[in-house]
Design an enzyme around this catalytic site. Sequence first.
Site, PDB file in Angstrom:
ATOM      1  CG  HIS A  14      -1.823   1.141   1.355  1.00 53.43           C
ATOM      2  ND1 HIS A  14      -3.295   1.153   1.553  1.00 53.43           N
ATOM      3  CD2 HIS A  14      -1.762   2.461   0.995  1.00 53.43           C
ATOM      4  CE1 HIS A  14      -3.874   2.138   1.356  1.00 53.43           C
ATOM      5  NE2 HIS A  14      -2.892   2.860   0.985  1.00 53.43           N
ATOM      6  CG  HIS A  50      -0.724   7.126  -1.222  1.00 53.64           C
ATOM      7  ND1 HIS A  50      -1.910   7.365  -1.733  1.00 53.64           N
ATOM      8  CD2 HIS A  50      -1.105   6.454   0.079  1.00 53.64           C
ATOM      9  CE1 HIS A  50      -2.949   6.432  -1.306  1.00 53.64           C
ATOM     10  NE2 HIS A  50      -2.222   6.105  -0.017  1.00 53.64           N
ATOM     11  CG  ASN A  85      -4.943   8.470  -3.654  1.00 49.29           C
ATOM     12  OD1 ASN A  85      -3.785   7.787  -3.899  1.00 49.29           O
ATOM     13  ND2 ASN A  85      -5.135   9.280  -2.515  1.00 49.29           N
ATOM     14  CE  LYS A 100      -7.780   2.020  -1.313  1.00 45.75           C
ATOM     15  NZ  LYS A 100      -6.440   2.577  -0.639  1.00 45.75           N
ATOM     16  CG  HIS A 133     -10.162   4.417   2.779  1.00 45.55           C
ATOM     17  ND1 HIS A 133      -8.914   5.128   3.096  1.00 45.55           N
ATOM     18  CD2 HIS A 133     -11.066   4.686   3.855  1.00 45.55           C
ATOM     19  CE1 HIS A 133      -9.141   5.978   4.341  1.00 45.55           C
ATOM     20  NE2 HIS A 133     -10.299   5.849   4.769  1.00 45.55           N
ATOM     21  CG  HIS A 149      -5.325   2.132   5.506  1.00 44.54           C
ATOM     22  ND1 HIS A 149      -6.574   2.220   5.678  1.00 44.54           N
ATOM     23  CD2 HIS A 149      -5.079   3.311   4.317  1.00 44.54           C
ATOM     24  CE1 HIS A 149      -7.195   2.967   4.789  1.00 44.54           C
ATOM     25  NE2 HIS A 149      -6.149   3.531   4.187  1.00 44.54           N
ATOM     26  CG  ASP A 166      -1.675   4.744   4.037  1.00 47.74           C
ATOM     27  OD1 ASP A 166      -1.717   5.273   2.583  1.00 47.74           O
ATOM     28  OD2 ASP A 166      -2.305   5.250   4.761  1.00 47.74           O
TER      29      ASP A 166
HETATM   30  N1  LIG Z   1      -3.579   7.705   4.639  1.00 45.49           N
HETATM   31  C1  LIG Z   1      -3.751   8.835   4.367  1.00 45.49           C
HETATM   32  O1  LIG Z   1      -3.871   9.469   5.384  1.00 45.49           O
HETATM   33  N2  LIG Z   1      -3.783   9.594   3.188  1.00 45.49           N
HETATM   34  C2  LIG Z   1      -3.733   9.083   1.731  1.00 45.49           C
HETATM   35  C3  LIG Z   1      -4.951   8.411   1.576  1.00 45.49           C
HETATM   36  C4  LIG Z   1      -5.240   7.121   2.101  1.00 45.49           C
HETATM   37  O2  LIG Z   1      -4.943   6.164   2.092  1.00 45.49           O
HETATM   38  O3  LIG Z   1      -6.632   7.155   2.706  1.00 45.49           O
HETATM   39  C5  LIG Z   1      -3.103  10.004   0.847  1.00 45.49           C
HETATM   40  O4  LIG Z   1      -3.180   9.785  -0.402  1.00 45.49           O
HETATM   41  O5  LIG Z   1      -2.483  10.920   1.324  1.00 45.49           O
HETATM   42 ZN   LIG Z   2      -3.140   5.035   1.396  1.00 49.07          ZN
HETATM   43 ZN   LIG Z   3      -6.874   4.761   2.614  1.00 52.29          ZN
END
Ligand SMILES: NC(=O)N[C@@H](CC(=O)O)C(=O)O
Ligand SMILES: [Zn+2]
Ligand SMILES: [Zn+2]
Length: 344
Positions: free
Chosen positions: A14, A16, A42, A100, A137, A175, A248
């Site tokens: 997971h 970003h 995202n 997702k 999520h 998460h 995450d």
């Molecule tokens: N985890 C977070 O607090 N933020 C994530 C989005 C997510 O995973 O929900 C993001 O893209 O910033």
């Molecule tokens: Zn995330």
């Molecule tokens: Zn998330």
Amino acid sequence: MSNVLTITRPDDWHLHLRDGATMQDVLPHTARQFARAIVMPNLKPPVTTTAQAGAYRERILAALPQGMSFEPLMVLYLTDNTPPDEIRRAKESGFVKAVKLYPAGATTNSDAGVTDLSKCYKTLEVLQEVGMPFLVHGEVTDPEIDLFDREAVFIERIMKPLRQAMPELKVVFEHITTKEAADYVLAGEGPTAATITAHHLLFNRNEIFKGGIRPHYYCLPVLKRETHRKALVAAATSGNNKFFLGTDSAPHAKGAKEHACGCAGCYTALHALELYAQAFDSAGALDKFEAFASFNGPDFYDLPRNTGTVTLKRETWSIPAELPMGEATVVPLSAGEQMNWKMV
Ligand SMILES: NC(=O)N[C@@H](CC(=O)O)C(=O)O
Ligand SMILES: [Zn+2]
Ligand SMILES: [Zn+2]
């Protein structure tokens, strides 16, 4: 007490990475620690089609520094209008590994997310048929529900009906932050697994308010009480193969975090393995770390385990205050604090 830990090269299930100049600066951190990562879709606009996922994948590979090896595992962002055929195209691509669910309004860049999951059942049936994981999520967005209860209520309102309707669908509860979620996954209704972040293993919600409001500890789902943190540590270190590593890591510019309305997300790509090693070490469970970091994820996704190893050693070092990120900087989680493990 062991001072050196060598494990099979791990993956991040997971992550970003964002895009453009931000991605350019954060990608090397992940590629240094992990062989592969599930790359969250995202973006603005979101990655909703196989064609967009293919183009994003090419941008990631182009941003990878010479000499580093890393495989991005792509994910489609489900909308109310994702057609069933898009799932077949995703499966045929070979590079899309999951779809997702962002409940609309639940988190960063979720505006285009799903307003009512039952609208997506035709599409999810194809996902179930092709055996591709559905990443969730898991928070309701009902304003009547307290922020700290959103995950627990999601289990009752969304997860259980989904499992009833789709008994064979592979679901990853992303998460997880509560004892309720850990217990739900342990109870094992169908093929359900969960990712757990390092920050939810290390911290409870007091961390956000220690001596003043500390925005770098704010993420979604938000940190919970100590009882929940303990339940997550127990699940992660239990040896149960339904739990695996997902950082995450969610980079936001320093100014967007240290703000009157600060963004949600913790940046951990720099030191993820060290943070997790600390959590497992504190629980006296370093022997359970390799399966959590390197085996359970690929096994659930039906992907081969990595070859090669990474080594961590017991050594004290300080997490830097901030790091360059595009035109801005990013503050890593626990900036300025000392770590007891260091990747070699
Ligand atoms: N985890 C977070 O607090 N933020 C994530 C989005 C997510 O995973 O929900 C993001 O893209 O910033
Ligand atoms: Zn995330
Ligand atoms: Zn998330």
